[in-house]
Design a protein around this motif. Structure first.
Motif, PDB file in Angstrom:
ATOM      1  N   LEU A   1      -5.820 -17.835   0.441  1.00  0.00           N
ATOM      2  CA  LEU A   1      -6.436 -17.470   1.879  1.00  0.00           C
ATOM      3  C   LEU A   1      -6.976 -16.190   2.185  1.00  0.00           C
ATOM      4  O   LEU A   1      -8.142 -16.119   2.815  1.00  0.00           O
ATOM      5  N   ARG A   2      -6.464 -15.103   1.672  1.00  0.00           N
ATOM      6  CA  ARG A   2      -7.061 -13.534   1.758  1.00  0.00           C
ATOM      7  C   ARG A   2      -6.956 -13.346   3.140  1.00  0.00           C
ATOM      8  O   ARG A   2      -7.654 -13.172   3.959  1.00  0.00           O
ATOM      9  N   VAL A   3      -5.383 -12.980   3.532  1.00  0.00           N
ATOM     10  CA  VAL A   3      -5.017 -12.536   5.034  1.00  0.00           C
ATOM     11  C   VAL A   3      -4.335 -11.104   4.697  1.00  0.00           C
ATOM     12  O   VAL A   3      -3.108 -11.399   4.162  1.00  0.00           O
ATOM     13  N   GLY A   4      -4.881 -10.121   5.017  1.00  0.00           N
ATOM     14  CA  GLY A   4      -3.916  -8.970   5.197  1.00  0.00           C
ATOM     15  C   GLY A   4      -4.205  -8.310   6.292  1.00  0.00           C
ATOM     16  O   GLY A   4      -4.913  -8.356   7.222  1.00  0.00           O
ATOM     17  N   MET A   5      -3.023  -7.352   6.635  1.00  0.00           N
ATOM     18  CA  MET A   5      -2.993  -6.765   8.017  1.00  0.00           C
ATOM     19  C   MET A   5      -2.882  -5.171   8.006  1.00  0.00           C
ATOM     20  O   MET A   5      -2.080  -4.873   6.973  1.00  0.00           O
TER      21      MET A   5
ATOM     22  N   LEU B   1       1.668   5.520   0.415  1.00  0.00           N
ATOM     23  CA  LEU B   1       3.128   5.017   0.036  1.00  0.00           C
ATOM     24  C   LEU B   1       3.515   3.531  -0.037  1.00  0.00           C
ATOM     25  O   LEU B   1       3.359   2.949   1.073  1.00  0.00           O
ATOM     26  N   CYS B   2       3.768   3.114  -1.122  1.00  0.00           N
ATOM     27  CA  CYS B   2       3.845   1.880  -1.554  1.00  0.00           C
ATOM     28  C   CYS B   2       5.447   1.467  -1.368  1.00  0.00           C
ATOM     29  O   CYS B   2       6.152   2.057  -2.261  1.00  0.00           O
ATOM     30  N   SER B   3       5.981   0.932  -0.469  1.00  0.00           N
ATOM     31  CA  SER B   3       7.276   0.518  -0.333  1.00  0.00           C
ATOM     32  C   SER B   3       7.779  -0.915   0.414  1.00  0.00           C
ATOM     33  O   SER B   3       7.484  -1.274   1.339  1.00  0.00           O
TER      34      SER B   3
ATOM     35  N   SER C   1      -9.638  -9.453   4.987  1.00  0.00           N
ATOM     36  CA  SER C   1      -9.673 -10.161   3.864  1.00  0.00           C
ATOM     37  C   SER C   1      -8.585  -9.635   2.726  1.00  0.00           C
ATOM     38  O   SER C   1      -8.967  -9.078   1.923  1.00  0.00           O
ATOM     39  N   GLY C   2      -7.410  -9.852   2.882  1.00  0.00           N
ATOM     40  CA  GLY C   2      -6.492  -9.245   2.077  1.00  0.00           C
ATOM     41  C   GLY C   2      -6.192  -7.949   2.678  1.00  0.00           C
ATOM     42  O   GLY C   2      -7.208  -7.417   3.271  1.00  0.00           O
ATOM     43  N   SER C   3      -4.962  -7.322   2.222  1.00  0.00           N
ATOM     44  CA  SER C   3      -4.798  -5.910   2.706  1.00  0.00           C
ATOM     45  C   SER C   3      -5.779  -5.138   1.898  1.00  0.00           C
ATOM     46  O   SER C   3      -5.901  -3.791   2.195  1.00  0.00           O
ATOM     47  N   ASP C   4      -6.237  -5.526   0.750  1.00  0.00           N
ATOM     48  CA  ASP C   4      -7.336  -4.555  -0.038  1.00  0.00           C
ATOM     49  C   ASP C   4      -8.375  -4.215   0.926  1.00  0.00           C
ATOM     50  O   ASP C   4      -9.114  -3.080   0.733  1.00  0.00           O
ATOM     51  N   GLU C   5      -8.556  -5.270   1.876  1.00  0.00           N
ATOM     52  CA  GLU C   5      -9.996  -4.812   2.911  1.00  0.00           C
ATOM     53  C   GLU C   5      -9.657  -3.606   3.574  1.00  0.00           C
ATOM     54  O   GLU C   5     -10.282  -2.640   3.925  1.00  0.00           O
TER      55      GLU C   5
ATOM     56  N   VAL D   1       1.674   3.253   5.004  1.00  0.00           N
ATOM     57  CA  VAL D   1       3.113   2.838   4.115  1.00  0.00           C
ATOM     58  C   VAL D   1       2.510   1.329   3.905  1.00  0.00           C
ATOM     59  O   VAL D   1       2.542   0.237   4.603  1.00  0.00           O
ATOM     60  N   ASP D   2       2.311   0.905   2.403  1.00  0.00           N
ATOM     61  CA  ASP D   2       1.933  -0.278   1.916  1.00  0.00           C
ATOM     62  C   ASP D   2       3.211  -1.324   1.905  1.00  0.00           C
ATOM     63  O   ASP D   2       4.023  -1.131   1.018  1.00  0.00           O
ATOM     64  N   GLU D   3       3.384  -2.113   2.833  1.00  0.00           N
ATOM     65  CA  GLU D   3       4.415  -3.156   2.989  1.00  0.00           C
ATOM     66  C   GLU D   3       4.206  -4.545   2.368  1.00  0.00           C
ATOM     67  O   GLU D   3       4.848  -5.488   2.678  1.00  0.00           O
ATOM     68  N   ALA D   4       3.568  -4.615   1.252  1.00  0.00           N
ATOM     69  CA  ALA D   4       3.017  -5.905   0.655  1.00  0.00           C
ATOM     70  C   ALA D   4       4.391  -6.591   0.569  1.00  0.00           C
ATOM     71  O   ALA D   4       4.186  -7.981   0.581  1.00  0.00           O
ATOM     72  N   TYR D   5       5.579  -6.133   0.016  1.00  0.00           N
ATOM     73  CA  TYR D   5       6.582  -6.732  -0.569  1.00  0.00           C
ATOM     74  C   TYR D   5       7.705  -6.720   0.495  1.00  0.00           C
ATOM     75  O   TYR D   5       9.020  -7.009   0.201  1.00  0.00           O
ATOM     76  N   SER D   6       7.445  -6.155   1.729  1.00  0.00           N
ATOM     77  CA  SER D   6       8.695  -5.823   2.429  1.00  0.00           C
ATOM     78  C   SER D   6       9.426  -6.947   2.768  1.00  0.00           C
ATOM     79  O   SER D   6      10.672  -6.790   3.370  1.00  0.00           O
TER      80      SER D   6
ATOM     81  N   ASN E   1       7.716  -0.462  -3.751  1.00  0.00           N
ATOM     82  CA  ASN E   1       6.427   0.098  -4.621  1.00  0.00           C
ATOM     83  C   ASN E   1       6.103  -0.967  -5.981  1.00  0.00           C
ATOM     84  O   ASN E   1       7.257  -1.620  -6.480  1.00  0.00           O
ATOM     85  N   ASN E   2       4.958  -1.224  -6.084  1.00  0.00           N
ATOM     86  CA  ASN E   2       4.594  -1.999  -7.100  1.00  0.00           C
ATOM     87  C   ASN E   2       4.183  -1.044  -7.993  1.00  0.00           C
ATOM     88  O   ASN E   2       3.078  -0.215  -7.973  1.00  0.00           O
ATOM     89  N   PRO E   3       4.576  -1.111  -9.309  1.00  0.00           N
ATOM     90  CA  PRO E   3       5.251  -1.791 -10.070  1.00  0.00           C
ATOM     91  C   PRO E   3       6.841  -1.523 -10.130  1.00  0.00           C
ATOM     92  O   PRO E   3       7.621  -2.411 -10.855  1.00  0.00           O
TER      93      PRO E   3
ATOM     94  N   GLN F   1       0.320  -4.919   5.629  1.00  0.00           N
ATOM     95  CA  GLN F   1       1.283  -6.229   5.153  1.00  0.00           C
ATOM     96  C   GLN F   1       0.196  -7.337   4.805  1.00  0.00           C
ATOM     97  O   GLN F   1      -0.990  -7.126   5.074  1.00  0.00           O
ATOM     98  N   THR F   2       0.765  -8.309   4.297  1.00  0.00           N
ATOM     99  CA  THR F   2      -0.095  -9.378   3.600  1.00  0.00           C
ATOM    100  C   THR F   2       0.477 -10.490   4.010  1.00  0.00           C
ATOM    101  O   THR F   2       1.823 -10.691   3.800  1.00  0.00           O
ATOM    102  N   LEU F   3      -0.469 -11.672   4.025  1.00  0.00           N
ATOM    103  CA  LEU F   3       0.192 -13.169   3.717  1.00  0.00           C
ATOM    104  C   LEU F   3       0.319 -13.451   2.359  1.00  0.00           C
ATOM    105  O   LEU F   3       0.540 -14.581   1.993  1.00  0.00           O
ATOM    106  N   SER F   4       0.054 -12.588   1.338  1.00  0.00           N
ATOM    107  CA  SER F   4      -0.181 -13.141  -0.055  1.00  0.00           C
ATOM    108  C   SER F   4       0.902 -13.224  -0.798  1.00  0.00           C
ATOM    109  O   SER F   4       1.217 -13.676  -1.872  1.00  0.00           O
ATOM    110  N   LYS F   5       1.941 -12.542  -0.225  1.00  0.00           N
ATOM    111  CA  LYS F   5       3.301 -12.539  -1.209  1.00  0.00           C
ATOM    112  C   LYS F   5       4.442 -13.435  -0.408  1.00  0.00           C
ATOM    113  O   LYS F   5       4.180 -14.698  -0.766  1.00  0.00           O
TER     114      LYS F   5
HETATM  115  C1  PLP Z   1       1.215  -3.223  -2.939  1.00  0.00           C
HETATM  116  C2  PLP Z   1       0.317  -4.040  -2.904  1.00  0.00           C
HETATM  117  N1  PLP Z   1      -0.516  -3.787  -1.590  1.00  0.00           N
HETATM  118  C3  PLP Z   1      -1.433  -4.826  -1.696  1.00  0.00           C
HETATM  119  C4  PLP Z   1      -1.772  -5.809  -2.208  1.00  0.00           C
HETATM  120  C5  PLP Z   1      -2.902  -6.476  -2.255  1.00  0.00           C
HETATM  121  O1  PLP Z   1      -2.781  -7.653  -1.106  1.00  0.00           O
HETATM  122  P1  PLP Z   1      -3.756  -8.821  -0.492  1.00  0.00           P
HETATM  123  O2  PLP Z   1      -3.622  -9.902  -1.326  1.00  0.00           O
HETATM  124  O3  PLP Z   1      -3.368  -8.914   0.829  1.00  0.00           O
HETATM  125  O4  PLP Z   1      -5.258  -8.110  -0.882  1.00  0.00           O
HETATM  126  C6  PLP Z   1      -1.044  -6.017  -3.358  1.00  0.00           C
HETATM  127  C7  PLP Z   1      -1.263  -7.116  -4.320  1.00  0.00           C
HETATM  128  O5  PLP Z   1      -0.754  -7.330  -5.513  1.00  0.00           O
HETATM  129  C8  PLP Z   1       0.105  -5.103  -3.775  1.00  0.00           C
HETATM  130  O6  PLP Z   1       0.830  -5.159  -4.725  1.00  0.00           O
END
Ligand code: PLP
Length: 351
Positions: A220-224, A153-155, A82-86, A182-187, A157-159, A209-213
């Motif tokens: 929807l809250r889908v992360g992988m 490792l956020c890549s 439920s999001g990559s947060d899970e 390796v968090d590729e939320a924005y890849s 990276n946020n922010p 990875q995530t479907l949120s971005k």
């Molecule tokens: C780097 C990073 N990882 C993960 C998330 C969380 O994504 P999700 O909506 O899949 O929980 C975010 C959301 O802002 C993010 O910036």
């Protein structure tokens, strides 16, 4: 057991290894059935036009098959949350012994690593990025010990918006004693291949990875999480049995058929990102626009707190990151629609 499984097994908390997970009757039943009287659902159905009376597939098999095809992975390398947060939460719960183990983060970075680690009672070792936002490898090495279980490792990276150098990630994969996440939320906005293509080489690699971005499906809250099948089996073992709602699963399945549409939108957003990156520095209140591989820009301003207030007063919300390490006077601005970006430039111009 192979050496590989031995190595990974040694990273898992003993109580999780020993855990007997919750099993529904439908997990255990393999034939075809027409009468389901096992889960105490309402046999008459619910009050809505669509029937949601039955629990969804706990393993999200169809969605995983589509993702496997889309990402060129095998189903047993995929966890869906439920999001990559899970996935971040479950990695901590599975691998980090509260009060004993530690996790490494490289601030300024995504805030949930800290929040989840604190909830879990994990020691957090912060190795601040250098002023140019590159990682401080010597300091990472010094902060790492045998009880270091996760390196986030956020890549991109946020922010800060930039990808971490490939050579650096590789060195971490070769030397870090725990899992490298390796968090590729924005890849999808970056011009680089996903680290998921290197999973076979690195059993200690976890890619988020995530479907949120880029996929535009935050609600929807889908992360992988993509990883070695052993790691995925551990995450599956400890997740809530029905962690994704049926509408979420079905809508995500539909969305995956529309990759071309997503890519088109990404191109438009990248175009707008470049326009903002060109226009923002012309404004008196902007000192610097940092390069970005994501769908946002980090900008150094003359006075972030006041500028943030000014934007709020004009109905524009951005993220004030000025109190994060190395981010003095910085705001993080998501790339919006053409009209939203025009309005942003107009309001910043009146400051
Ligand atoms: C780097 C990073 N990882 C993960 C998330 C969380 O994504 P999700 O909506 O899949 O929980 C975010 C959301 O802002 C993010 O910036």
């Amino acid at each position: 057991m192979s050496n590989l499984t031995d190595r990974l097994t040694a990273l898992v908390r003993p109580n999780i290894l020993a855990l007997q997970p919750y099993a529904s009757a439908r997990d255990e039943f393999t034939g075809t059935a027409a009468v389901f009287l096992d889960a105490n659902e309402n046999s008459l159905g619910g009050p809505l036009a669509t029937d949601y009376s039955r629990y969804p597939d706990p393993q999200q098999k169809k969605l995983k098959n589509l993702l496997a095809r889309n990402k060129k992975l095998t189903v047993n390398q995929i966890f869906i949350g439920s999001g990559s947060d899970e996935a971040i939460d479950l990695l901590l719960r599975a691998f980090v012994e509260p009060g004993r183990d530690n996790v490494l983060i490289l601030p300024p970075t995504y805030g949930m690593y800290t929040v989840q680690a604190n909830i879990h009672g994990a020691e957090i070792r912060r190795v601040v990025l250098q002023p140019d936002f590159s990682p401080d490898e010597a300091a990472i090495r010094a902060a790492t010990d045998a009880r270091s279980k996760l390196l986030f490792l956020c890549s991109p990276n946020n922010p800060t918006g930039q990808c971490l150098p490939d050579e650096f990630v590789l060195r971490m994969l070769h030397t870090f004693p725990g899992l490298v996440v390796v968090d590729e939320a924005y890849s999808d906005f970056a011009d680089r291949p996903s680290w998921s293509s290197r999973l076979a080489e690195f059993p200690n690699l976890v890619v988020l990875q995530t479907l949120s971005k880029a996929w535009g499906l935050a609600a929807l809250r889908v992360g992988m999480a993509f990883a070695n099948p052993f790691i995925i089996s551990i995450l599956n073992k400890i997740k809530y049995p029905y962690n994704l709602a049926l509408p979420t699963i079905q809508l995500a399945e539909q969305a995956l058929e529309h990759g071309a549409d997503v890519r088109e939108k990404v191109v438009l957003l990248l175009h707008e990102r470049e326009r903002l990156a060109k226009e923002l520095p012309k404004l008196a209140c902007i000192r610097e626009v940092f390069p970005s591989d994501a769908n946002f820009l980090l900008v150094r301003t003359t006075d972030a707190d006041h500028l943030y207030q000014h934007l709020c007063e004009h109905g524009i919300v951005v993220r004030n990151r000025s109190h994060e390490p190395q981010c003095a006077q910085c705001l993080r601005i998501t790339v919006g629609t053409v009209a939203e970006n025009d309005r942003l430039l107009e309001v910043l111009g009146t400051y």
